[in-house]
Design an enzyme around this catalytic site. Structure first.
Site, PDB file in Angstrom:
ATOM      1  N   TYR A   1       0.826  -1.223   0.000  1.00  0.00           N
ATOM      2  CA  TYR A   1       0.000   0.000   0.000  1.00  0.00           C
ATOM      3  C   TYR A   1       0.858   1.271   0.000  1.00  0.00           C
ATOM      4  O   TYR A   1       0.823   2.072  -0.948  1.00  0.00           O
ATOM      5  CB  TYR A   1      -0.916  -0.078   1.221  1.00  0.00           C
TER       6      TYR A   1
ATOM      7  N   PHE B   1       5.034  -7.923   8.050  1.00  0.00           N
ATOM      8  CA  PHE B   1       3.597  -8.117   8.270  1.00  0.00           C
ATOM      9  C   PHE B   1       3.073  -6.981   9.143  1.00  0.00           C
ATOM     10  O   PHE B   1       3.825  -6.408   9.938  1.00  0.00           O
ATOM     11  CB  PHE B   1       3.347  -9.468   8.934  1.00  0.00           C
TER      12      PHE B   1
ATOM     13  N   ASN C   1       9.914 -12.349  10.294  1.00  0.00           N
ATOM     14  CA  ASN C   1       9.902 -11.544   9.066  1.00  0.00           C
ATOM     15  C   ASN C   1      10.343 -10.104   9.347  1.00  0.00           C
ATOM     16  O   ASN C   1      11.274  -9.590   8.734  1.00  0.00           O
ATOM     17  CB  ASN C   1       8.507 -11.563   8.432  1.00  0.00           C
TER      18      ASN C   1
ATOM     19  N   SER D   1       6.469   2.681  13.382  1.00  0.00           N
ATOM     20  CA  SER D   1       5.031   2.779  13.661  1.00  0.00           C
ATOM     21  C   SER D   1       4.788   3.422  15.012  1.00  0.00           C
ATOM     22  O   SER D   1       5.616   3.307  15.934  1.00  0.00           O
ATOM     23  CB  SER D   1       4.455   1.357  13.666  1.00  0.00           C
TER      24      SER D   1
ATOM     25  N   TYR E   1       4.127  -6.856  17.187  1.00  0.00           N
ATOM     26  CA  TYR E   1       4.301  -6.001  15.999  1.00  0.00           C
ATOM     27  C   TYR E   1       5.084  -4.736  16.387  1.00  0.00           C
ATOM     28  O   TYR E   1       6.089  -4.380  15.757  1.00  0.00           O
ATOM     29  CB  TYR E   1       2.921  -5.643  15.425  1.00  0.00           C
TER      30      TYR E   1
ATOM     31  N   LYS F   1       9.142  -3.502  15.648  1.00  0.00           N
ATOM     32  CA  LYS F   1       9.550  -2.184  15.123  1.00  0.00           C
ATOM     33  C   LYS F   1      10.614  -1.567  16.031  1.00  0.00           C
ATOM     34  O   LYS F   1      11.607  -1.000  15.572  1.00  0.00           O
ATOM     35  CB  LYS F   1       8.342  -1.241  15.051  1.00  0.00           C
TER      36      LYS F   1
ATOM     37  N   ASP G   1      -6.391  -1.468  22.938  1.00  0.00           N
ATOM     38  CA  ASP G   1      -6.730  -0.315  22.095  1.00  0.00           C
ATOM     39  C   ASP G   1      -6.737   0.945  22.962  1.00  0.00           C
ATOM     40  O   ASP G   1      -7.695   1.182  23.700  1.00  0.00           O
ATOM     41  CB  ASP G   1      -8.148  -0.484  21.510  1.00  0.00           C
TER      42      ASP G   1
HETATM   43  N1  NAD Z   1      -0.639   0.871   7.007  1.00  0.00           N
HETATM   44  C1  NAD Z   1      -0.436   1.554   8.136  1.00  0.00           C
HETATM   45  O1  NAD Z   1      -1.334   2.230   8.660  1.00  0.00           O
HETATM   46  C2  NAD Z   1       0.933   1.537   8.787  1.00  0.00           C
HETATM   47  C3  NAD Z   1       1.105   2.249   9.988  1.00  0.00           C
HETATM   48  C4  NAD Z   1       2.362   2.229  10.592  1.00  0.00           C
HETATM   49  C5  NAD Z   1       3.410   1.536  10.018  1.00  0.00           C
HETATM   50  N2  NAD Z   1       3.216   0.852   8.858  1.00  0.00           N
HETATM   51  C6  NAD Z   1       4.345   0.096   8.279  1.00  0.00           C
HETATM   52  O2  NAD Z   1       4.538   0.511   6.945  1.00  0.00           O
HETATM   53  C7  NAD Z   1       4.986  -0.575   6.141  1.00  0.00           C
HETATM   54  C8  NAD Z   1       4.102  -0.683   4.926  1.00  0.00           C
HETATM   55  O3  NAD Z   1       2.754  -0.853   5.337  1.00  0.00           O
HETATM   56  P1  NAD Z   1       1.636  -1.198   4.257  1.00  0.00           P
HETATM   57  O4  NAD Z   1       0.327  -0.868   4.849  1.00  0.00           O
HETATM   58  O5  NAD Z   1       2.023  -0.623   2.948  1.00  0.00           O
HETATM   59  O6  NAD Z   1       1.786  -2.793   4.218  1.00  0.00           O
HETATM   60  P2  NAD Z   1       1.574  -3.801   3.002  1.00  0.00           P
HETATM   61  O7  NAD Z   1       1.300  -5.141   3.605  1.00  0.00           O
HETATM   62  O8  NAD Z   1       0.609  -3.256   2.020  1.00  0.00           O
HETATM   63  O9  NAD Z   1       3.021  -3.818   2.300  1.00  0.00           O
HETATM   64  C9  NAD Z   1       4.080  -4.609   2.780  1.00  0.00           C
HETATM   65  C10 NAD Z   1       4.797  -5.170   1.563  1.00  0.00           C
HETATM   66  O10 NAD Z   1       5.950  -5.896   1.987  1.00  0.00           O
HETATM   67  C11 NAD Z   1       6.026  -7.124   1.275  1.00  0.00           C
HETATM   68  N3  NAD Z   1       6.771  -8.066   2.115  1.00  0.00           N
HETATM   69  C12 NAD Z   1       6.429  -8.529   3.348  1.00  0.00           C
HETATM   70  N4  NAD Z   1       7.390  -9.357   3.815  1.00  0.00           N
HETATM   71  C13 NAD Z   1       8.371  -9.400   2.873  1.00  0.00           C
HETATM   72  C14 NAD Z   1       9.626 -10.064   2.777  1.00  0.00           C
HETATM   73  N5  NAD Z   1      10.082 -10.864   3.754  1.00  0.00           N
HETATM   74  N6  NAD Z   1      10.373  -9.884   1.661  1.00  0.00           N
HETATM   75  C15 NAD Z   1       9.932  -9.076   0.646  1.00  0.00           C
HETATM   76  N7  NAD Z   1       8.743  -8.420   0.681  1.00  0.00           N
HETATM   77  C16 NAD Z   1       7.990  -8.576   1.791  1.00  0.00           C
HETATM   78  C17 NAD Z   1       4.581  -7.508   1.036  1.00  0.00           C
HETATM   79  O11 NAD Z   1       4.404  -8.413  -0.045  1.00  0.00           O
HETATM   80  C18 NAD Z   1       3.933  -6.142   0.762  1.00  0.00           C
HETATM   81  O12 NAD Z   1       3.982  -5.807  -0.609  1.00  0.00           O
HETATM   82  C19 NAD Z   1       4.965  -1.800   7.050  1.00  0.00           C
HETATM   83  O13 NAD Z   1       6.282  -2.052   7.511  1.00  0.00           O
HETATM   84  C20 NAD Z   1       4.068  -1.391   8.189  1.00  0.00           C
HETATM   85  O14 NAD Z   1       4.425  -2.035   9.399  1.00  0.00           O
HETATM   86  C21 NAD Z   1       1.997   0.832   8.230  1.00  0.00           C
END
Ligand code: NAD
Length: 324
Positions: free
Chosen positions: A11, A76, A92, A117, A141, A145, A280
């Protein structure tokens, strides 16, 4: 710059890849596609499908590309699942970063931007939350981080400038890319699925919190603003290493988000009131003063309806996410 984006099919990563390319950088995406989407990757970026923990493949990639910077979005993302299956998250989210950082040292790549995060804070003593608040994650999680954040100063001694960005709740969509997580656990896409008739009702967890309307308050930061912060983190190398919150500093309650979705979609949202979920906190709102002052970051989306509307437009254009 020649930039490697790990998790660039996800995303937030996919939106950043678009912005990096627009800013003139050369981009390679490394993604296992475990939760990302091939269709989310800009055609002008190179896509390498592999797990970041595959040391030989990573070494081959580093040896053949002379990257100048790495941005990590991998791992994840479900805090609730991490409590039930901590090993999946440490294996992971922590081991993936160790493999990556070791390869960066071995191949002399000197810039690292890390998706951290707000989960590193756990239950805050006060809001808005600054970067100096106590770090007390309440799930694996967030712990994962924090473990990576704690490693970064040690890798800095090996020549890696790092920027850790602690996002609050990522939300919204660009014209091209939006949120397609499976399962979806985030409030805005779920409420939009209800608006679109893909779910019957919206579960509302907890209506007796000490907030004006009794529901939890969160800080929603637009994905385009998050992407822009990553570009600044890469380009402002004079800022050195650092840790920054990214939020828009305005908290919206769950009920306010549901009402905004109703306004944007032009239809009422059926709500199902449920008990509180453990872990929460009532309020999570960021102070992003440091990112504004040091990186020159200014979030453009402060209006909740505008954030929800961008997500709704993407959802309407992709009712089945990237599978359409
Ligand atoms: N979405 C949120 O609100 C949010 C908030 C805080 C932090 N984050 C952090 O931001 C980052 C991105 O979030 P997102 O919502 O885009 O997540 P997402 O799940 O859409 O994207 C994560 C991507 O990483 C890839 N991936 C996972 N493990 C992998 C591995 N071992 N090797 C190669 N690729 C791998 C997945 O296929 C995916 O495309 C994450 O690290 C998440 O913890 C997200």
């Amino acid at each position: 710059m020649r930039v490697l984006v790990v998790g660039g099919a996800g995303y937030i990563g996919s939106v950043t890849v678009d912005q990096l390319l627009q800013s003139g950088h050369t981009v390679t995406v490394l993604d296992s596609l475990v939760s990302g989407h091939r269709e989310a990757v800009n055609a002008d970026a190179e896509l390498v499908v592999a797990d970041v923990r595959g040391e030989e493949a990573l070494a081959r990639l580093m040896a053949s590309h002379s990257f100048e910077a790495v941005v990590y979005y991998g791992g994840f993302i479900q805090a609730g699942e991490s409590v039930i299956n901590p090993g999946r998250y440490f294996a992971n989210n922590v081991a993936g970063c160790i493999a990556l950082l070791n390869a960066m040292v071995a191949y002399g790549v000197g810039h690292f931007v890390f998706s951290s995060s707000a989960a590193v804070y756990g239950e805050p003593d006060e809001v808005p939350i600054s970067e100096d608040a106590p770090l007390r994650p309440v799930n694996p999680y967030g712990e994962a981080k924090l473990m990576v954040e704690r490693m970064l100063p040690w890798y800095e001694k090996q020549g890696i400038r790092y920027v850790a960005l602690r996002y609050f709740n990522a939300a919204g969509a660009s014209n091209l890319r939006g949120e397609d997580h499976r399962p979806e656990t985030h409030l805005i896409p779920i409420v939009l699925q209800v608006a679109a008739g893909q779910r019957e009702s919206m579960p509302l967890f907890g209506t007796d919190y000490p907030t004006p309307d009794g529901t939890c308050i969160r800080d929603y930061v637009h994905v385009l603003d998050l992407a822009a912060a990553h570009i600044l983190a890469l380009e402002r190398s004079e800022a050195g290493s650092g840790v920054y919150n990214l939020g828009n500093g305005i908290g919206f309650s769950n009920r306010e988000v549901i009402e905004a979705a109703g306004r944007v979609a032009g239809r009422p949202i059926a709500v199902r009131e449920e008990a509180r979920r453990p872990g929460d906190p009532a309020r999570l709102v960021a102070s992003s003063d440091r990112a504004k002052e040091v990186l020159g970051w200014t979030p453009g989306f402060t209006d909740l309806d505008a954030v929800v509307e961008s997500a709704w437009r993407w959802h309407q254009a992709h009712p089945k996410g990237y599978s359409t």
